[in-house]
Design an enzyme around this catalytic site. Structure first.
Site, PDB file in Angstrom:
ATOM      1  N   LYS A 183       0.823  -1.213   0.000  1.00 19.93           N
ATOM      2  CA  LYS A 183       0.000   0.000   0.000  1.00 19.93           C
ATOM      3  C   LYS A 183       0.855   1.260   0.000  1.00 19.93           C
ATOM      4  O   LYS A 183       1.928   1.293   0.610  1.00 19.93           O
ATOM      5  CB  LYS A 183      -0.930  -0.019   1.214  1.00 19.93           C
ATOM      6  CG  LYS A 183      -1.935  -1.167   1.155  1.00 19.93           C
ATOM      7  CD  LYS A 183      -2.784  -1.263   2.404  1.00 19.93           C
ATOM      8  CE  LYS A 183      -2.012  -1.756   3.603  1.00 19.93           C
ATOM      9  NZ  LYS A 183      -2.874  -2.032   4.765  1.00 19.93           N
ATOM     10  N   THR A 216      -7.181   8.753   9.409  1.00 22.06           N
ATOM     11  CA  THR A 216      -6.921   7.511   8.673  1.00 22.06           C
ATOM     12  C   THR A 216      -6.992   6.291   9.575  1.00 22.06           C
ATOM     13  O   THR A 216      -6.545   5.207   9.193  1.00 22.06           O
ATOM     14  CB  THR A 216      -5.544   7.572   8.005  1.00 22.06           C
ATOM     15  OG1 THR A 216      -4.547   7.798   9.014  1.00 22.06           O
ATOM     16  CG2 THR A 216      -5.476   8.695   6.978  1.00 22.06           C
ATOM     17  N   GLY A 218      -7.877   3.035  11.097  1.00 18.93           N
ATOM     18  CA  GLY A 218      -8.599   1.861  10.617  1.00 18.93           C
ATOM     19  C   GLY A 218      -8.591   1.648   9.125  1.00 18.93           C
ATOM     20  O   GLY A 218      -9.341   0.799   8.622  1.00 18.93           O
ATOM     21  N   THR A 219      -7.738   2.371   8.403  1.00 24.46           N
ATOM     22  CA  THR A 219      -7.725   2.197   6.942  1.00 24.46           C
ATOM     23  C   THR A 219      -7.347   0.773   6.542  1.00 24.46           C
ATOM     24  O   THR A 219      -7.954   0.194   5.650  1.00 24.46           O
ATOM     25  CB  THR A 219      -6.754   3.188   6.282  1.00 24.46           C
ATOM     26  OG1 THR A 219      -5.492   3.129   6.947  1.00 24.46           O
ATOM     27  CG2 THR A 219      -7.282   4.605   6.347  1.00 24.46           C
ATOM     28  N   GLY A 220      -6.334   0.220   7.203  1.00 23.33           N
ATOM     29  CA  GLY A 220      -5.882  -1.127   6.850  1.00 23.33           C
ATOM     30  C   GLY A 220      -6.942  -2.176   7.132  1.00 23.33           C
ATOM     31  O   GLY A 220      -7.207  -3.056   6.300  1.00 23.33           O
ATOM     32  N   CYS A 221      -7.549  -2.086   8.307  1.00 18.17           N
ATOM     33  CA  CYS A 221      -8.621  -3.030   8.664  1.00 18.17           C
ATOM     34  C   CYS A 221      -9.750  -2.960   7.651  1.00 18.17           C
ATOM     35  O   CYS A 221     -10.253  -3.983   7.161  1.00 18.17           O
ATOM     36  CB  CYS A 221      -9.174  -2.696  10.049  1.00 18.17           C
ATOM     37  SG  CYS A 221      -7.972  -2.617  11.385  1.00 18.17           S
TER      38      CYS A 221
END
Length: 496
Positions: A183, A216, A218-221
Site C-alpha cells: 500500500k 486515517t 482503521g484504513t488497513g482493517c
C-alpha cells in the site's frame, strides 16, 4: 446473487474506527454478511492503544468452531492476533476448514505507531501466510515481513522508498506463495498508489489520489475487509482490490466530516453508499410515519360519502361551518410565518408564499364556504375537535420556533392535496364536485409541494431538539386532520 458471508477474526476498537468494528462496517458497505470472532479486547481510541487483553485461546477456538459448525464461510479476514498462541490457534482452524477466500491484514504496527504483535507471534505468522490468499501489510509491517522472509527491506538497491517496498513485497509473495498488496498510503506526493504483487513477481498498480486528511484510523482493517468481501463476490482479486480502493478513497474524503475523536480519527465507511442514495427528506420520513393515520383518513365515513356523493348535505354543512372557524385561525398562523421569514432572496420568497397562502385562506372562507353555507350554520359554535386542533396550532405558534409552527401547519396542505389525489375527478352532476375540484386543484398541489419544500429547508437547518419538535408537531397535526374529518359524521350521529 448470494450475499458473501464474511468472518472477521480480529481485535476490537471501542471507538469503532478500527478492528472488528471497522471490519463489520466495511463488510456491510459492500453488501456482505459480517461475522466476528474476537482475538483481543483492545482499549484504544483515536489517540492510540492503552491496553490489550487477550482472552484464553481455548475460548478463541470455541468461537471459531461455533461459527464454522453452523455457517458456511465464504471469506475470512484476519486482523490483530497479538500472541503466538493466538496465531497458532487461528492457523490450525484455517488448516482444518480452509475457506475459499482468506485475507490477512498482519496487524503488527498501528497507524499510531503502537506495536500490536509480539516478536514470537510475528515469527509464527509464516504458517498462517501459507494458508492465505492475500496479505495486506502497511509499510512498517511489510518491512517486518520482509525480514521474516530473509530479506531486509532496507537492503534493496533501489533508491526510492516505493521501490524498496516493492522489493519487500516481492520477497514476501515469493516466500509464502501469496499475493501481497503493497500500500502507498505512507508514500509522499499527489498519488497514493497500491501495488498488487503476485508470487511470480508480476504486479498491477492501482493508482489513486492522495487524500489530504489525518483521519486515517482503521484504513488497513477496512480495506482488507472490503477486499475479502468483494473477492467473495467476484472471485477475482484484481477486481476486488480496484473496487475496494475506490471505496476507501471516498471513505477518506468523508473522514473529516465525521468529527469522531480528537486524534487520528476514523474513515467514513458509509460515504460512498450515502452519496449514491437520494438526499434524506425529513418531511418524507414524517409523511411515511403517518401512513396508518392517512389510511384511516381516506377510509373515514365523511370522505367516503364525499367521494361517492352519498354524504348528507346537512353533515357537509356542519363540516363547512367548522372549517370556517379553522381557516380564520389558520390564516393568522400563515401570516405569522410570513412575518417571521426574515430577509434576503430566499426569505423574501418564503414570506411571499406564506402571505399568499394566508390570503388564500381568507378568500376560501369568504367565497366557497359562504356560498355553500348560504347563511346557514353561521352561528355554529366551535366544535371541541376544531378547538383542539386550533389549540395545538396555537401551542406550536407559542413555541418560539417558526420551524415548529411551519411543521404544524404543513399537514393541512399535504393531507388535503393527498385526499384530492385519492378522490380523483368528480363526474358531471356530482353533489360535491366543486369541493372535490378544490381538493384536487393542480394549483393547490403546487402550493402543497412548495410548503413542503420550505418546511424541509427549516428542518435541515434546525437543531436535533427542534427537529424532533417539528416531527411531533407534524404528527399531531396529521392526527388532528383525521379527527377533523371524522368530526361531522360523529356530530350528526349524536343529534339523531
Amino acid at each position: 446473487m448470494s450475499v458473501p458471508r464474511v468472518l472477521s477474526i480480529a481485535g476490537t476498537d471501542p471507538t469503532g474506527g478500527a478492528g472488528m468494528q471497522a471490519d463489520l462496517k466495511a463488510i456491510a458497505a459492500h453488501d456482505g454478511y459480517g461475522m466476528g470472532v474476537v482475538t483481543a479486547l483492545v482499549a484504544q481510541n483515536t489517540h492510540g492503544v492503552r491496553s490489550v487483553h487477550v482472552p484464553d485461546v481455548g475460548f478463541l477456538r470455541e468461537q471459531l468452531d461455533a461459527v464454522s459448525d453452523d455457517v458456511v464461510v465464504d471469506a475470512v479476514k484476519i486482523g490483530m492476533l497479538g500472541t503466538a498462541e493466538v496465531v497458532r490457534v487461528v492457523t490450525d482452524w484455517l488448516r482444518e476448514h480452509r475457506p475459499p477466500v482468506v485475507v490477512v491484514d498482519p496487524v503488527m504496527v498501528a497507524t499510531s505507531g503502537d506495536r500490536l504483535l509480539d516478536e514470537d507471534a510475528a515469527s509464527a505468522m509464516g504458517a498462517l501466510f501459507a494458508l492465505a490468499d492475500l496479505v495486506t501489510p502497511n509499510r512498517a509491517e511489510l518491512a517486518v515481513l520482509a525480514e521474516l522472509a530473509g530479506v531486509s527491506a532496507s537492503s534493496s538497491s533501489a533508491s526510492s522508498l516505493a521501490a524498496s517496498s516493492l522489493a519487500a513485497a516481492r520477497a514476501v509473495a515469493a516466500r509464502w506463495d501469496v499475493l501481497v498488496l503493497a500500500k502507498g498510503g505512507h508514500d509522499e506526493g499527489p498519488t497514493s498508489d497500491d501495488v498488487l504483487v503476485a508470487p511470480d513477481g508480476s504486479v498491477r498498480v492501482f493508482a489513486g489520489p492522495r487524500v489530504a486528511t489525518t483521519n486515517t484510523h482503521g484504513t488497513g482493517c477496512s480495506l482488507s475487509s472490503a477486499i475479502a468481501t468483494l473477492a467473495g463476490r467476484h472471485g477475482d482479486w484484481e477486481l476486488a482490490v480496484g473496487v475496494a480502493k475506490e471505496w476507501l478513497t471516498a471513505a477518506l474524503h468523508g473522514a473529516d466530516a465525521l468529527s469522531v475523536g480528537s486524534g487520528n480519527g476514523p474513515i467514513d465507511h458509509g460515504a460512498q453508499a450515502r452519496a449514491a442514495r437520494p438526499a434524506l427528506s425529513y418531511t418524507d420520513v414524517w409523511w411515511a410515519d403517518a401512513t396508518s393515520v392517512l389510511q384511516e383518513t381516506i377510509e373515514c365515513a365523511f370522505l367516503v360519502g364525499l367521494g361517492d356523493g352519498t354524504l348528507e348535505p346537512e353533515v357537509f354543512a356542519g363540516y363547512l361551518a367548522q372549517d370556517v372557524h379553522y381557516l380564520r385561525a389558520y390564516e393568522r398562523h400563515l401570516a405569522a410565518l410570513a412575518g417571521s421569514s426574515g430577509s434576503g432572496d430566499g426569505a423574501g420568497a418564503a414570506a411571499a408564499f406564506w402571505a399568499a397562502a394566508a390570503q388564500g385562506c381568507a378568500d376560501e372562507a369568504r367565497d366557497l364556504h359562504h356560498r355553500r353555507l348560504a347563511g346557514s350554520h353561521a352561528d355554529d359554535p366551535v366544535h371541541p375537535t376544531c378547538a383542539g386542533y386550533l389549540a395545538h396550532l396555537q401551542e406550536a405558534a407559542d413555541s418560539g420556533s417558526a420551524a415548529v409552527l411551519a411543521a404544524a401547519v404543513l399537514p393541512c396542505f399535504r393531507v388535503y392535496a393527498w385526499v384530492g389525489s385519492q378522490l380523483g375527478v368528480a363526474p358531471d352532476g356530482h353533489a360535491f364536485a366543486d369541493w372535490i375540484t378544490a381538493y384536487g386543484d393542480p394549483g393547490f398541489a403546487a402550493s402543497s409541494a412548495e410548503a413542503t419544500r420550505l418546511v424541509e429547508e427549516l428542518a435541515r437547518a434546525a437543531t436535533r431538539d427542534e427537529r424532533g419538535r417539528m416531527a411531533r408537531a407534524f404528527r399531531r397535526s396529521t392526527e388532528w386532520e383525521l379527527a377533523f374529518f371524522r368530526m361531522p359524521t360523529a356530530a350528526a350521529e349524536l343529534t339523531r
